[in-house]
Write an enzyme that holds these catalytic residues in place. Structure first.
Site, short mmCIF file in Angstrom:
data_model
loop_
_atom_site.label_atom_id
_atom_site.label_comp_id
_atom_site.label_asym_id
_atom_site.label_seq_id
_atom_site.Cartn_x
_atom_site.Cartn_y
_atom_site.Cartn_z
N ARG A 196 -3.50 -6.66 -6.07
CA ARG A 196 -2.56 -7.38 -5.37
C ARG A 196 -2.58 -8.74 -6.08
NH1 ARG A 196 -4.03 -4.57 -0.31
NH2 ARG A 196 -6.01 -5.60 -0.10
N PHE B 288 6.11 0.60 0.65
CA PHE B 288 4.82 0.96 1.58
C PHE B 288 3.84 -0.40 1.71
CE2 PHE B 288 6.49 4.43 -0.93
CZ PHE B 288 6.70 5.33 0.02
N ALA C 260 11.01 4.52 2.96
CA ALA C 260 11.26 4.02 1.54
C ALA C 260 12.31 4.93 0.76
CB ALA C 260 9.70 4.02 1.03
N ASP D 240 3.21 2.03 -3.41
CA ASP D 240 1.90 2.37 -2.90
C ASP D 240 1.96 3.09 -1.66
OD1 ASP D 240 -0.81 2.16 -2.60
OD2 ASP D 240 -0.95 0.21 -1.45
N ASP E 271 8.29 -1.06 4.75
CA ASP E 271 7.31 -0.14 5.53
C ASP E 271 8.05 0.70 6.68
OD1 ASP E 271 4.01 0.01 5.33
OD2 ASP E 271 4.91 0.70 7.09
N CYS F 49 -3.39 7.13 -3.73
CA CYS F 49 -4.80 7.16 -3.17
C CYS F 49 -5.12 8.60 -2.87
CB CYS F 49 -4.49 6.26 -2.23
SG CYS F 49 -3.67 6.67 -0.70
N1 SAH Z 1 0.23 -1.45 -0.17
C1 SAH Z 1 -0.51 -1.48 1.19
C2 SAH Z 1 -1.08 -0.25 1.58
C3 SAH Z 1 0.08 0.71 1.73
S1 SAH Z 1 -0.68 1.92 2.98
C4 SAH Z 1 -1.50 -2.84 0.93
O1 SAH Z 1 -1.57 -3.20 -0.27
O2 SAH Z 1 -2.27 -2.88 1.92
C5 SAH Z 1 0.69 2.96 3.20
C6 SAH Z 1 1.96 2.34 4.13
O3 SAH Z 1 3.04 3.47 3.97
C7 SAH Z 1 1.62 2.41 5.44
O4 SAH Z 1 1.50 1.18 6.06
C8 SAH Z 1 2.56 3.43 6.28
O5 SAH Z 1 2.94 2.59 7.35
C9 SAH Z 1 3.79 3.44 5.03
N2 SAH Z 1 4.57 4.53 5.27
C10 SAH Z 1 4.27 5.87 5.20
N3 SAH Z 1 5.31 6.64 5.16
C11 SAH Z 1 6.45 5.88 4.87
C12 SAH Z 1 7.81 5.92 4.52
N4 SAH Z 1 8.12 7.33 4.51
N5 SAH Z 1 8.46 4.87 4.18
C13 SAH Z 1 7.65 3.77 4.33
N6 SAH Z 1 6.79 3.27 4.52
C14 SAH Z 1 5.86 4.54 4.89
#
Ligand code: SAH
Length: 395
Positions: free
Chosen positions: A215, A231, A282, A302, A252, A342
């Protein structure tokens, strides 16, 4: 007071499993029926029962039958647990000595040689997670030692968060370990940047602490640029970039995540006007943006783990390729693409393959940086499963 440890049961290992233990791999896979109850201390022996290889904690009914705590003749007793906690906490005291970061992983399970025990710190609150019933019984047996160690580093409340193994979508069970119940929302700092963390409804133990260094990296790379954060969850990448003068778009699917993100923007003194928070899928967002000819100078991707098991790996790799192509399709010429994964089943080389020219549909990008787990998420050389995080920077 806790006993040294309950009666041990012997668990004999085949030669290949014994060799893995010797190399420091902490998991013994189930072979045959149960030999003990969850939480029992098992003495690991060679196939002929002549040599003690180490000691572990048994997990009845789980594919991972035991998690290895000691190698060789050492007993698995109170003194060992105390020493492991002290060593883990001392590392973090060094890592975060400057005080600008108040949320971090205190104990990283297998990586800190405390397999099955994970503790995240949010200021004075500790959120504890156990992997498997055995780890939980073992932790509850050492609750007094854990409390003493945590209070010793300024933790005033600790809560155990037990994921629902049957229904992954269900809310985790919460068990108070000590201190007053923690509030649903807490404020922490990461490299001096304030964040609101939703301990009540949030994912993982509240935040994805493993991306902290990345970040900050996005804050540096995205200064003054148009940043797309896919995400985005609690908006951490966006906030670091926004503080460096970027305009940000956070996408998200979970709208409540944006509420936390907007609260953090406010806390950091960034006007959320000029920054977009889009509750959308996304993939659909990217398709629509491409159609409209929208472009960003920096794109962060992510996603949640696409490969929860080895079985889904090829499907997961195809999904990463598809996602990366869509990201490359909205990346400005000369722009920067930060792609993360991840999934522990996807290795760094596997992940690089999902970013090749054919995957991206363009042949101008170079791979500049490959980051993995941060130092507060240590891993063991003999345990590649622990190195799940990949964060690649292409430009
Ligand atoms: N980048 C974030 C962590 C991401 S975790 C950080 O730095 O804290 C993954 C995220 O993806 C979750 O918040 C979840 O709600 C979201 N997510 C899952 N499937 C998704 C999709 N199809 N489109 C958009 N967001 C999604």
């Amino acid at each position: 007071m806790t006993a040294a440890h309950p009666t041990e049961t012997a668990l004999r290992l085949e030669t290949d499993a014994a060799e893995k233990v010797r190399r420091g791999h902490p998991w013994i896979w189930r072979r045959g029926g149960d030999v003990a109850s969850s939480g029992a201390v098992v003495r690991l022996e060679d196939a002929r029962g002549q040599l003690v290889l180490g000691r572990g904690i048994y997990d009845a009914g789980s594919p991972i039958a035991a998690r290895v705590w000691t190698v060789g003749a050492d007993p698995l007793d109170d003194a060992l647990v105390r020493e492991r906690l002290a060593r883990a906490f001392a590392l973090r005291a060094t890592l975060f000595a400057d005080g600008t970061t108040t949320a971090y992983r205190l104990l990283n399970g297998e990586g800190d040689r405390t397999p099955g025990w994970v503790i995240d710190r949010y200021g004075e609150i500790a959120i504890v997670r156990t992997d498997g019933d055995g780890a939980r019984v073992h932790l509850e047996r050492h609750a007094a030692i854990l409390e003493e160690a945590l209070r010793g580093i300024g933790i005033t409340s600790a809560m155990l968060r037990v994921p629902n193994r049957v229904n992954r979508g269900a809310a985790p069970e919460r068990v108070e370990l000590f201190g007053p119940p923690p509030p649903a929302l807490v404020q922490v700092r990461e490299h001096g940047v304030p964040f609101e963390v939703d301990l009540g409804a949030g994912q993982k133990t509240g935040a994805f602490l493993d991306q902290r260094e990345n970040r900050r990296r996005v804050g540096l790379l995205g200064a003054g640029k148009r940043v797309l954060n896919l995400f985005s969850y609690a908006g951490g990448f966006s906030l670091h970039a926004a503080l460096a003068g970027a305009t940000t778009t956070s996408v998200d699917i979970a709208s409540h995540a944006h509420k936390t993100a907007q609260a953090s923007f406010k806390l950091a003194g960034v006007e959320s006007r000029g920054h977009a928070f889009v509750a959308a899928d996304a993939f659909a967002f990217l398709e629509d943006a491409k159609k409209k000819g929208k472009r960003w100078d920096l794109v962060v991707s992510d996603p949640p783990s696409f490969a929860p098991s080895e079985k889904n790996k090829s499907r997961a790799l195809a999904a990463y390729r598809q996602l990366h192509k869509a990201c490359a399709g909205v990346l400005e010429d000369g722009g920067t693409f930060c792609a993360a994964s991840c999934s522990s089943h996807v290795t760094a080389d596997d992940f690089a393959d999902t970013l090749d020219d054919a995957a991206l549909g363009r042949s101008d990008l170079r791979l500049l940086e490959m980051h993995g787990n941060p130092a507060d998420h240590p891993t063991l050389p003999g345990f590649p499963e622990g190195r799940y995080l990949k964060f690649f920077v292409l430009t």
